[in-house]
Write a protein that holds these residues in place. Structure first.
Motif, PDB file in Angstrom:
ATOM      1  N   SER A  27      -1.254  -2.265  68.240  1.00 29.82           N
ATOM      2  CA  SER A  27      -1.295  -3.742  68.801  1.00 29.82           C
ATOM      3  C   SER A  27      -1.805  -3.299  70.471  1.00 29.82           C
ATOM      4  CB  SER A  27       0.230  -4.298  68.824  1.00 29.82           C
ATOM      5  OG  SER A  27       0.929  -3.613  69.578  1.00 29.82           O
ATOM      6  N   GLU A  58       0.581  -9.522  70.679  1.00 29.68           N
ATOM      7  CA  GLU A  58       0.866  -9.036  69.473  1.00 29.68           C
ATOM      8  C   GLU A  58      -0.281  -9.056  68.364  1.00 29.68           C
ATOM      9  OE1 GLU A  58       0.097 -13.505  70.348  1.00 29.68           O
ATOM     10  OE2 GLU A  58       1.263 -12.126  71.165  1.00 29.68           O
ATOM     11  N   LYS A  59      -1.351  -9.210  69.037  1.00 27.95           N
ATOM     12  CA  LYS A  59      -2.834  -8.692  68.155  1.00 27.95           C
ATOM     13  C   LYS A  59      -2.957  -7.186  68.273  1.00 27.95           C
ATOM     14  CE  LYS A  59      -3.810 -13.174  67.507  1.00 27.95           C
ATOM     15  NZ  LYS A  59      -3.850 -13.684  66.352  1.00 27.95           N
ATOM     16  N   SER A  60      -3.888  -7.071  67.059  1.00 24.71           N
ATOM     17  CA  SER A  60      -4.167  -5.427  67.108  1.00 24.71           C
ATOM     18  C   SER A  60      -5.504  -5.114  67.574  1.00 24.71           C
ATOM     19  CB  SER A  60      -4.259  -5.182  65.472  1.00 24.71           C
ATOM     20  OG  SER A  60      -5.263  -5.781  64.893  1.00 24.71           O
TER      21      SER A  60
END
Length: 182
Positions: A27, A58-60
């Motif tokens: 992340s 929170e994003k990868s």
């Protein structure tokens, strides 16, 4: 280099560049944790930028299509203030910029046309002339209004750190006719 690991490079605008070796599925928060240990900037003061977009914790990396060898930019948000070049947080604070006002005036086509009251560069007038060469006058007015609305929306979304980053890039490239500083 381990299997599934990749290298990404992080440019600190008022500093150097560092390398992060991390899993492709990690992340953005994981990247910030590694950066915290390398450059001693707390995670909550970091803002990572990739291809002009602020990255959400929170994003990868995969979500943003960040691959091996990609370069991210690190911005800094000092506690209680807006973002400044060097690193930053995920919620940019900014002062919206205002563009010149549009004032409606009547034209032959029974459709209103607008003109810019303050247009020191002549940009809006030149765009209007260009559009009228390629569209009917009525359609040119509609296209110009939509362009202006999108322009204002984009300008309002710029933060001061975005402007400083763009200016720093152009000055480093020797853009805008300014010589490079030594």
């Amino acid at each position: 280099m381990y299997k599934n690991k990749m290298r990404i490079y992080v440019k600190i605008l008022k500093g150097s560049e560092c390398e992060v070796s991390i899993s492709a599925g990690a992340s953005i928060h994981d990247v910030k944790l590694q950066l915290q240990s390398q450059v001693s900037i707390p995670v909550d003061q970091q803002k990572l930028i990739y291809q002009g977009k602020a990255l959400l914790d929170e994003k990868s990396l995969a979500h943003y299509k960040i691959g091996d060898g990609a370069k991210l930019f690190l911005m800094l948000k000092k506690p209680g203030t807006g973002a400044t070049p060097a690193t930053s947080s995920s919620t940019p604070s900014h002062t919206p910029l205002k563009s010149p006002e549009i004032v409606p005036m009547a034209v032959d086509v029974q459709e209103e046309e607008f003109t810019i009251t303050e247009d020191p560069t002549g940009f809006w007038e030149k765009l209007s002339v260009f559009l009228k060469r390629h569209f009917t006058e009525k359609d040119a007015v509609k296209v110009l209004k939509e362009f202006k609305k999108n322009y204002d929306r984009g300008l309002d979304s710029l933060s001061l750190d975005d402007i400083e980053r763009l200016a720093a890039k152009k000055l480093q490239e020797g853009g805008y006719g300014y010589p490079l500083r030594s």
